[in-house]
Write an enzyme that holds these catalytic residues in place. Structure first.
Site, PDB file in Angstrom:
ATOM      1  CE1 TYR B 153      -4.034   2.045   0.581  1.00 42.69           C
ATOM      2  CE2 TYR B 153      -2.729   3.149   2.263  1.00 42.69           C
ATOM      3  CZ  TYR B 153      -3.850   3.095   1.465  1.00 42.69           C
ATOM      4  OH  TYR B 153      -4.788   4.095   1.554  1.00 42.69           O
ATOM      5  CE  LYS B 157      -3.598   4.959  -1.513  1.00 37.74           C
ATOM      6  NZ  LYS B 157      -4.633   5.495  -2.432  1.00 37.74           N
TER       7      LYS B 157
END
Lengths: 78, 246
Positions: B153, B157
């Site tokens: 993640y 990002k």
């Protein structure tokens, strides 16, 4: 001058904001007409729309002069 | 200020917690929306609740062909123009890196990062023609700070931030801006169920002393999507109550 050449030159003049007499068939988009790589992408998009042809990326990379564009379009338009 | 009347926007993950707040904020400023999400029923219910003349476009962002088709569908549904793209959809597949399965990595990168790239690539075309565009990607504070259990993640990002900076440079001359909004901890169904002890521990790290609200993110997106923000590009606007100051 062919009809394709006229229409190609008109698009180039409009998109690059250059004088019409500078847009000779031998003119290079980048070296003579001040285009950058994004301008070329836009010109190819405009040609595709105007002539209803699809210009794949590998063909687009070989289009460096006004003449290259006219020849490609003449060979591939329906 | 920040009037979006006459503008159109595609918002991914629009029926989710933050996504629905973003959609409400954009619609509240007058934009007409194409709402995308993976759950067609939930999306349609949200579209109906918004009122107005918005459209729902269900899409599975893990499927490349569906993603590539989404911008053309949105442009058609919105009457031939797309002014604003909000890459909001995101998934998590948390695991310690040593235990992380290939598909946990792939799925997160595919939906959070690759789909965003595919959508900007497609949206750049109508935006370049229109000589106007606003791309806003929702990243996360953990893309900057990292977070254990979220290697996938955090990478996705952080990837959005770098991608946006490159695109911002490519497209700036065409009046297209590309920015990110990085939420900190935002109140959601997920944070509501945290035990009090954990919530309090979290709050000690946030100078503002409270979790953020979806509206806080919506307002940040409205700003970056507005005509007024035309000179702001390649930036990440952190909305996190001061928990990380970057």
């Amino acid at each position: 001058m062919s009809e394709t050449a006229d229409r190609v030159k008109k698009i180039v003049v409009e998109h690059l904001g250059v004088e019409a007499d500078k847009v000779t068939e031998d003119a290079s988009f980048i070296d003579d007409l001040g285009a950058d790589s994004l301008d070329i992408v836009e010109l190819v998009m405009a040609f595709e729309e105007e002539f209803g042809v699809e210009i794949p990326d590998d063909a687009a990379e070989k289009i460096t002069t006004v003449k290259d564009a006219i020849s490609y379009i003449d060979e591939h338009k329906g | 200020m920040f009037d979006l009347s006459g503008m159109t926007a595609l918002v991914t993950g629009a029926s989710g917690g933050i996504g629905s707040s973003i959609a409400q904020a954009l619609a509240g400023q007058g934009a007409r929306l194409a709402l995308s999400g993976s759950n067609a029923d939930k999306l349609e219910a949200f579209r109906a609740s918004l009122g107005g003349d918005h459209v729902a476009l269900p899409c599975d962002l893990s499927d490349a062909a569906s993603v590539d088709a989404l911008v053309p569908r949105a442009v058609e549904a919105l009457g031939g123009r797309l002014d604003i793209l909000v890459n909001n959809a995101g998934v998590t597949r948390d695991n310690l890196a040593m235990r992380m399965k290939d598909d946990e990595w792939d799925q997160v990168i595919r939906v959070n990062l690759e789909a965003a790239f595919r959508l900007v690539r497609a949206a750049a075309k109508p935006m370049m023609k229109a000589r106007f565009g606003r791309v806003v990607s929702i990243t996360s504070v953990v893309g900057t700070t990292g977070n254990p259990g979220q290697a996938n993640y955090a990478a996705s990002k952080a990837g959005l931030v770098g991608m946006s900076k490159a695109l911002a440079q490519e497209l700036a001359s065409r009046n297209i801006t590309v920015n990110c909004v990085a939420p900190g901890f935002i109140r959601s169904a997920m944070t509501d169920v945290l035990p009090d002890a954990q919530k309090n521990a979290l709050l000690t790290r946030i100078p503002a002393g409270d979790l953020g609200r979806g509206e806080d993110i919506g307002a940040a997106v409205v700003y970056l999507a507005s005509r007024e923000a035309g000179y702001v590009t390649g930036q990440t606007l952190h909305v996190n109550g001061g928990m990380a100051m970057i």
